[in-house]
Write an enzyme that holds these catalytic residues in place. Structure first.
Site, PDB file in Angstrom:
ATOM      1  N   ASP A  22       0.824  -1.211   0.000  1.00 30.87           N
ATOM      2  CA  ASP A  22       0.000   0.000   0.000  1.00 30.87           C
ATOM      3  C   ASP A  22       0.863   1.268   0.000  1.00 30.87           C
ATOM      4  O   ASP A  22       1.981   1.260   0.498  1.00 30.87           O
ATOM      5  CB  ASP A  22      -0.901  -0.029   1.245  1.00 30.87           C
ATOM      6  CG  ASP A  22      -2.078   0.911   1.123  1.00 30.87           C
ATOM      7  OD1 ASP A  22      -2.293   1.471   0.028  1.00 30.87           O
ATOM      8  OD2 ASP A  22      -2.783   1.101   2.135  1.00 30.87           O
ATOM      9  N   HIS A  39       2.696   3.276  -8.936  1.00 32.54           N
ATOM     10  CA  HIS A  39       2.555   1.834  -9.165  1.00 32.54           C
ATOM     11  C   HIS A  39       3.780   1.275  -9.882  1.00 32.54           C
ATOM     12  O   HIS A  39       4.213   0.158  -9.610  1.00 32.54           O
ATOM     13  CB  HIS A  39       1.284   1.531  -9.971  1.00 32.54           C
ATOM     14  CG  HIS A  39       0.026   1.859  -9.220  1.00 32.54           C
ATOM     15  ND1 HIS A  39      -0.171   1.506  -7.905  1.00 32.54           N
ATOM     16  CD2 HIS A  39      -1.107   2.516  -9.602  1.00 32.54           C
ATOM     17  CE1 HIS A  39      -1.367   1.937  -7.511  1.00 32.54           C
ATOM     18  NE2 HIS A  39      -1.947   2.545  -8.516  1.00 32.54           N
ATOM     19  N   GLU A  69     -12.164  -4.961  -5.497  1.00 34.30           N
ATOM     20  CA  GLU A  69     -12.718  -3.606  -5.326  1.00 34.30           C
ATOM     21  C   GLU A  69     -11.983  -2.579  -6.201  1.00 34.30           C
ATOM     22  O   GLU A  69     -12.497  -1.485  -6.456  1.00 34.30           O
ATOM     23  CB  GLU A  69     -12.621  -3.161  -3.857  1.00 34.30           C
ATOM     24  CG  GLU A  69     -13.554  -3.901  -2.899  1.00 34.30           C
ATOM     25  CD  GLU A  69     -13.126  -5.333  -2.605  1.00 34.30           C
ATOM     26  OE1 GLU A  69     -11.900  -5.585  -2.512  1.00 34.30           O
ATOM     27  OE2 GLU A  69     -14.016  -6.201  -2.501  1.00 34.30           O
ATOM     28  N   LEU A 133      11.110 -20.243  -4.600  1.00 29.58           N
ATOM     29  CA  LEU A 133      10.124 -19.352  -3.975  1.00 29.58           C
ATOM     30  C   LEU A 133       8.826 -19.466  -4.760  1.00 29.58           C
ATOM     31  O   LEU A 133       8.839 -19.405  -5.990  1.00 29.58           O
ATOM     32  CB  LEU A 133      10.607 -17.893  -4.029  1.00 29.58           C
ATOM     33  CG  LEU A 133       9.605 -16.848  -3.523  1.00 29.58           C
ATOM     34  CD1 LEU A 133       9.641 -16.757  -1.994  1.00 29.58           C
ATOM     35  CD2 LEU A 133       9.882 -15.465  -4.105  1.00 29.58           C
TER      36      LEU A 133
HETATM   37  C1  FPP Z   1      -2.108   0.183  -3.246  1.00 29.48           C
HETATM   38  O1  FPP Z   1      -1.590   1.492  -3.219  1.00 29.48           O
HETATM   39  C2  FPP Z   1      -1.522  -0.547  -4.352  1.00 29.48           C
HETATM   40  C3  FPP Z   1      -2.203  -1.119  -5.377  1.00 29.48           C
HETATM   41  C4  FPP Z   1      -3.669  -1.074  -5.478  1.00 29.48           C
HETATM   42  C5  FPP Z   1      -1.510  -1.783  -6.483  1.00 29.48           C
HETATM   43  C6  FPP Z   1      -0.268  -2.540  -6.102  1.00 29.48           C
HETATM   44  C7  FPP Z   1       0.490  -2.817  -7.327  1.00 29.48           C
HETATM   45  C8  FPP Z   1       1.835  -2.799  -7.442  1.00 29.48           C
HETATM   46  C9  FPP Z   1       2.779  -2.541  -6.352  1.00 29.48           C
HETATM   47  C10 FPP Z   1       2.442  -3.068  -8.734  1.00 29.48           C
HETATM   48  C11 FPP Z   1       2.804  -4.524  -8.906  1.00 29.48           C
HETATM   49  C12 FPP Z   1       1.701  -5.106  -9.640  1.00 29.48           C
HETATM   50  C13 FPP Z   1       1.685  -6.289 -10.293  1.00 29.48           C
HETATM   51  C14 FPP Z   1       0.509  -6.518 -11.096  1.00 29.48           C
HETATM   52  C15 FPP Z   1       2.721  -7.327 -10.250  1.00 29.48           C
HETATM   53  P1  FPP Z   1      -2.571   2.714  -3.426  1.00 29.48           P
HETATM   54  O2  FPP Z   1      -2.580   3.059  -4.851  1.00 29.48           O
HETATM   55  O3  FPP Z   1      -3.917   2.400  -2.855  1.00 29.48           O
HETATM   56  O4  FPP Z   1      -1.850   3.814  -2.574  1.00 29.48           O
HETATM   57  P2  FPP Z   1      -2.534   5.026  -1.826  1.00 29.48           P
HETATM   58  O5  FPP Z   1      -3.339   4.423  -0.708  1.00 29.48           O
HETATM   59  O6  FPP Z   1      -1.365   5.800  -1.321  1.00 29.48           O
HETATM   60  O7  FPP Z   1      -3.365   5.781  -2.814  1.00 29.48           O
END
Ligand code: FPP
Length: 242
Positions: A22, A39, A69, A133
Protein backbone atom coordinates in the site's frame (compact mmCIF):
# COMPACT_ATOMS: atom_id res chain seq x y z
CA UNK A 1 18.46 -14.15 20.39
CA UNK A 2 21.07 -11.95 18.68
CA UNK A 3 20.27 -8.27 18.19
CA UNK A 4 19.12 -6.88 14.88
CA UNK A 5 21.42 -3.88 14.67
CA UNK A 6 23.48 -5.50 11.95
CA UNK A 7 22.73 -7.41 8.76
CA UNK A 8 21.95 -10.65 10.57
CA UNK A 9 18.79 -12.67 10.21
CA UNK A 10 16.71 -14.26 12.95
CA UNK A 11 16.81 -18.05 13.29
CA UNK A 12 13.11 -18.38 12.59
CA UNK A 13 12.17 -17.25 9.11
CA UNK A 14 8.44 -17.32 8.29
CA UNK A 15 7.73 -19.86 5.56
CA UNK A 16 4.91 -17.77 4.10
CA UNK A 17 4.98 -13.97 3.99
CA UNK A 18 2.11 -11.98 2.51
CA UNK A 19 2.22 -8.27 1.69
CA UNK A 20 -0.40 -5.57 1.21
CA UNK A 21 1.67 -3.26 -0.99
CA UNK A 22 0.00 0.00 0.00
CA UNK A 23 0.97 3.65 -0.47
CA UNK A 24 1.94 3.84 -4.15
CA UNK A 25 -0.51 6.71 -4.74
CA UNK A 26 0.73 8.76 -1.77
CA UNK A 27 4.35 8.08 -2.72
CA UNK A 28 3.60 9.56 -6.16
CA UNK A 29 1.58 12.50 -4.82
CA UNK A 30 4.44 13.49 -2.49
CA UNK A 31 6.59 13.83 -5.62
CA UNK A 32 3.97 15.57 -7.74
CA UNK A 33 3.71 12.52 -10.00
CA UNK A 34 0.66 10.68 -11.38
CA UNK A 35 -0.57 7.68 -9.39
CA UNK A 36 0.63 5.28 -12.06
CA UNK A 37 4.20 6.45 -11.51
CA UNK A 38 3.73 5.23 -7.93
CA UNK A 39 2.55 1.83 -9.17
CA UNK A 40 5.55 1.61 -11.49
CA UNK A 41 7.92 2.47 -8.65
CA UNK A 42 6.08 -0.15 -6.59
CA UNK A 43 6.70 -2.69 -9.32
CA UNK A 44 10.44 -1.94 -9.31
CA UNK A 45 10.40 -2.42 -5.57
CA UNK A 46 8.58 -5.70 -5.92
CA UNK A 47 11.51 -7.08 -7.89
CA UNK A 48 13.90 -6.11 -5.06
CA UNK A 49 11.65 -7.59 -2.38
CA UNK A 50 11.29 -10.88 -4.31
CA UNK A 51 15.09 -11.10 -4.50
CA UNK A 52 15.37 -10.39 -0.77
CA UNK A 53 12.77 -13.08 0.02
CA UNK A 54 14.78 -15.61 -2.01
CA UNK A 55 17.96 -14.56 -0.20
CA UNK A 56 16.32 -14.70 3.25
CA UNK A 57 14.84 -18.16 2.68
CA UNK A 58 11.14 -17.25 2.58
CA UNK A 59 9.36 -20.07 0.74
CA UNK A 60 6.07 -18.44 -0.22
CA UNK A 61 5.41 -14.76 -0.92
CA UNK A 62 1.84 -13.62 -1.55
CA UNK A 63 1.35 -10.09 -2.88
CA UNK A 64 -1.88 -8.11 -3.13
CA UNK A 65 -1.63 -6.51 -6.57
CA UNK A 66 -5.27 -5.85 -7.54
CA UNK A 67 -8.37 -6.38 -5.44
CA UNK A 68 -11.91 -7.12 -6.62
CA UNK A 69 -12.72 -3.61 -5.33
CA UNK A 70 -9.97 -1.94 -7.39
CA UNK A 71 -12.20 -2.05 -10.53
CA UNK A 72 -13.85 1.05 -9.04
CA UNK A 73 -10.68 3.14 -9.52
CA UNK A 74 -10.39 5.56 -12.48
CA UNK A 75 -10.28 3.71 -15.81
CA UNK A 76 -6.70 4.80 -16.63
CA UNK A 77 -5.44 3.48 -13.29
CA UNK A 78 -7.23 0.13 -13.77
CA UNK A 79 -5.81 -0.20 -17.29
CA UNK A 80 -2.40 0.89 -16.00
CA UNK A 81 -2.39 -1.89 -13.40
CA UNK A 82 -3.39 -4.43 -16.08
CA UNK A 83 -0.50 -3.21 -18.27
CA UNK A 84 1.88 -3.47 -15.33
CA UNK A 85 0.98 -7.13 -14.84
CA UNK A 86 1.48 -7.74 -18.57
CA UNK A 87 4.84 -5.89 -18.52
CA UNK A 88 6.01 -7.86 -15.50
CA UNK A 89 5.27 -11.11 -17.36
CA UNK A 90 6.83 -9.87 -20.62
CA UNK A 91 9.97 -8.42 -19.04
CA UNK A 92 10.59 -10.27 -15.79
CA UNK A 93 9.38 -13.80 -16.37
CA UNK A 94 12.65 -15.17 -17.73
CA UNK A 95 14.62 -13.81 -14.78
CA UNK A 96 12.03 -15.04 -12.26
CA UNK A 97 12.15 -18.47 -13.89
CA UNK A 98 15.96 -18.49 -13.84
CA UNK A 99 15.87 -17.64 -10.12
CA UNK A 100 13.62 -20.60 -9.35
CA UNK A 101 10.43 -18.62 -8.71
CA UNK A 102 7.16 -20.47 -9.20
CA UNK A 103 4.42 -18.10 -10.21
CA UNK A 104 0.84 -18.67 -9.07
CA UNK A 105 -2.25 -16.59 -9.40
CA UNK A 106 -4.96 -16.19 -6.77
CA UNK A 107 -8.24 -14.51 -7.65
CA UNK A 108 -10.66 -14.42 -10.56
CA UNK A 109 -8.59 -14.79 -13.68
CA UNK A 110 -11.59 -15.26 -15.96
CA UNK A 111 -12.62 -11.59 -15.60
CA UNK A 112 -9.45 -10.09 -17.02
CA UNK A 113 -8.77 -9.64 -20.73
CA UNK A 114 -8.13 -12.87 -22.68
CA UNK A 115 -4.60 -11.96 -23.83
CA UNK A 116 -3.50 -11.23 -20.27
CA UNK A 117 -5.25 -14.39 -19.04
CA UNK A 118 -3.30 -16.43 -21.57
CA UNK A 119 0.00 -14.82 -20.54
CA UNK A 120 -0.70 -15.49 -16.88
CA UNK A 121 -1.56 -19.14 -17.60
CA UNK A 122 1.59 -19.57 -19.70
CA UNK A 123 3.75 -18.01 -16.97
CA UNK A 124 2.20 -20.36 -14.40
CA UNK A 125 2.83 -23.39 -16.63
CA UNK A 126 6.40 -22.35 -17.43
CA UNK A 127 7.41 -21.93 -13.77
CA UNK A 128 5.33 -24.78 -12.31
CA UNK A 129 8.33 -26.93 -11.39
CA UNK A 130 10.35 -24.19 -9.68
CA UNK A 131 10.85 -24.65 -5.97
CA UNK A 132 12.95 -21.80 -4.63
CA UNK A 133 10.12 -19.35 -3.97
CA UNK A 134 6.41 -19.57 -4.72
CA UNK A 135 5.04 -16.17 -5.67
CA UNK A 136 1.26 -15.94 -5.33
CA UNK A 137 0.03 -12.91 -7.22
CA UNK A 138 -3.37 -11.85 -5.88
CA UNK A 139 -4.86 -10.13 -8.89
CA UNK A 140 -8.59 -9.49 -9.06
CA UNK A 141 -8.65 -11.11 -5.64
CA UNK A 142 -11.05 -10.66 -2.73
CA UNK A 143 -11.02 -12.76 0.43
CA UNK A 144 -14.80 -12.94 0.79
CA UNK A 145 -15.21 -13.77 -2.87
CA UNK A 146 -12.61 -16.53 -2.52
CA UNK A 147 -14.71 -18.12 0.23
CA UNK A 148 -17.90 -17.78 -1.84
CA UNK A 149 -16.18 -19.49 -4.79
CA UNK A 150 -14.90 -22.26 -2.50
CA UNK A 151 -18.39 -22.90 -1.07
CA UNK A 152 -19.87 -23.05 -4.56
CA UNK A 153 -17.29 -25.62 -5.66
CA UNK A 154 -17.80 -27.68 -2.50
CA UNK A 155 -21.53 -27.82 -3.22
CA UNK A 156 -20.95 -28.52 -6.94
CA UNK A 157 -18.67 -31.43 -5.97
CA UNK A 158 -21.53 -32.90 -3.91
CA UNK A 159 -19.55 -32.91 -0.67
CA UNK A 160 -21.63 -34.23 2.24
CA UNK A 161 -22.17 -31.61 5.02
CA UNK A 162 -20.42 -33.70 7.69
CA UNK A 163 -17.26 -33.82 5.53
CA UNK A 164 -17.03 -30.01 5.53
CA UNK A 165 -14.41 -28.91 8.03
CA UNK A 166 -11.71 -26.23 8.19
CA UNK A 167 -9.16 -28.38 6.37
CA UNK A 168 -11.56 -29.08 3.51
CA UNK A 169 -12.47 -25.40 3.10
CA UNK A 170 -8.74 -24.58 3.10
CA UNK A 171 -8.22 -27.04 0.26
CA UNK A 172 -10.89 -25.33 -1.84
CA UNK A 173 -9.33 -21.87 -1.47
CA UNK A 174 -6.98 -20.52 -4.16
CA UNK A 175 -4.09 -21.27 -1.78
CA UNK A 176 -5.17 -24.92 -1.33
CA UNK A 177 -2.17 -27.11 -0.52
CA UNK A 178 -0.07 -24.20 0.77
CA UNK A 179 0.57 -23.36 4.42
CA UNK A 180 -1.25 -20.29 5.78
CA UNK A 181 0.71 -17.02 5.88
CA UNK A 182 2.82 -16.68 9.02
CA UNK A 183 3.42 -12.97 8.59
CA UNK A 184 1.28 -10.35 6.84
CA UNK A 185 2.98 -7.03 6.17
CA UNK A 186 1.09 -3.87 5.32
CA UNK A 187 2.95 -0.78 4.19
CA UNK A 188 1.84 2.87 4.45
CA UNK A 189 0.50 2.65 7.99
CA UNK A 190 -3.13 1.66 7.39
CA UNK A 191 -4.55 -0.63 10.08
CA UNK A 192 -6.90 -2.63 7.87
CA UNK A 193 -7.07 -6.14 6.43
CA UNK A 194 -8.82 -4.95 3.23
CA UNK A 195 -10.33 -8.35 2.34
CA UNK A 196 -6.89 -9.95 1.98
CA UNK A 197 -6.45 -13.63 2.96
CA UNK A 198 -9.20 -13.31 5.54
CA UNK A 199 -9.48 -17.07 6.05
CA UNK A 200 -5.79 -17.94 5.73
CA UNK A 201 -4.67 -15.02 7.92
CA UNK A 202 -6.64 -16.18 10.99
CA UNK A 203 -3.45 -16.81 13.00
CA UNK A 204 -0.97 -14.72 11.03
CA UNK A 205 1.19 -12.15 12.76
CA UNK A 206 0.66 -8.65 11.37
CA UNK A 207 3.38 -6.08 10.80
CA UNK A 208 2.47 -2.55 9.76
CA UNK A 209 5.02 0.07 8.76
CA UNK A 210 4.41 3.73 7.83
CA UNK A 211 6.78 3.36 4.86
CA UNK A 212 5.10 3.63 1.46
CA UNK A 213 5.46 0.45 -0.63
CA UNK A 214 7.97 1.83 -3.21
CA UNK A 215 10.36 2.61 -0.30
CA UNK A 216 9.91 -0.67 1.59
CA UNK A 217 13.38 -2.09 1.07
CA UNK A 218 15.35 -5.18 1.98
CA UNK A 219 16.36 -3.72 5.36
CA UNK A 220 12.74 -3.04 6.28
CA UNK A 221 11.89 -6.60 5.31
CA UNK A 222 14.68 -7.76 7.60
CA UNK A 223 13.17 -5.61 10.41
CA UNK A 224 9.77 -7.21 9.80
CA UNK A 225 11.35 -10.67 10.06
CA UNK A 226 12.96 -9.70 13.36
CA UNK A 227 9.63 -8.46 14.71
CA UNK A 228 8.07 -11.75 13.66
CA UNK A 229 10.81 -13.78 15.34
CA UNK A 230 10.20 -12.00 18.66
CA UNK A 231 6.49 -12.70 18.72
CA UNK A 232 5.16 -15.66 20.64
CA UNK A 233 2.59 -17.35 18.43
CA UNK A 234 0.01 -18.96 20.69
CA UNK A 235 -2.70 -20.03 18.21
CA UNK A 236 -5.34 -19.45 20.88
CA UNK A 237 -3.42 -21.42 23.56
CA UNK A 238 -1.91 -19.94 26.73
CA UNK A 239 1.63 -20.51 25.44
CA UNK A 240 3.21 -21.35 22.10
CA UNK A 241 2.51 -24.99 21.07
CA UNK A 242 5.63 -27.15 21.43
C1 FPP B 1 -2.11 0.18 -3.25
O1 FPP B 1 -1.59 1.49 -3.22
C2 FPP B 1 -1.52 -0.55 -4.35
C3 FPP B 1 -2.20 -1.12 -5.38
C4 FPP B 1 -3.67 -1.07 -5.48
C5 FPP B 1 -1.51 -1.78 -6.48
C6 FPP B 1 -0.27 -2.54 -6.10
C7 FPP B 1 0.49 -2.82 -7.33
C8 FPP B 1 1.84 -2.80 -7.44
C9 FPP B 1 2.78 -2.54 -6.35
C10 FPP B 1 2.44 -3.07 -8.73
C11 FPP B 1 2.80 -4.52 -8.91
C12 FPP B 1 1.70 -5.11 -9.64
C13 FPP B 1 1.68 -6.29 -10.29
C14 FPP B 1 0.51 -6.52 -11.10
C15 FPP B 1 2.72 -7.33 -10.25
P1 FPP B 1 -2.57 2.71 -3.43
O2 FPP B 1 -2.58 3.06 -4.85
O3 FPP B 1 -3.92 2.40 -2.85
O4 FPP B 1 -1.85 3.81 -2.57
P2 FPP B 1 -2.53 5.03 -1.83
O5 FPP B 1 -3.34 4.42 -0.71
O6 FPP B 1 -1.36 5.80 -1.32
O7 FPP B 1 -3.36 5.78 -2.81
Amino acid sequence: MPSNNNASLPETIPAHVAIIMDGNGRWARKRGLPRLAGHRAGTENLRRVIEACVEFGVQILTIYAFSTENWGRPEDEVQGLMSILEDVIDRELKELHKNGVQLRHIGRLEEINPTLQRKVREAIAMTARNTRLTLNVAFNYGGRDEIVQAVRRIIADGVKPDRVDEALIGQYLYTGGQPDPDLIIRTSGELRVSNFLIWQGAYAEYYVTPTFWPDFDKEELRQALWHFARRERRFGLVSAPS
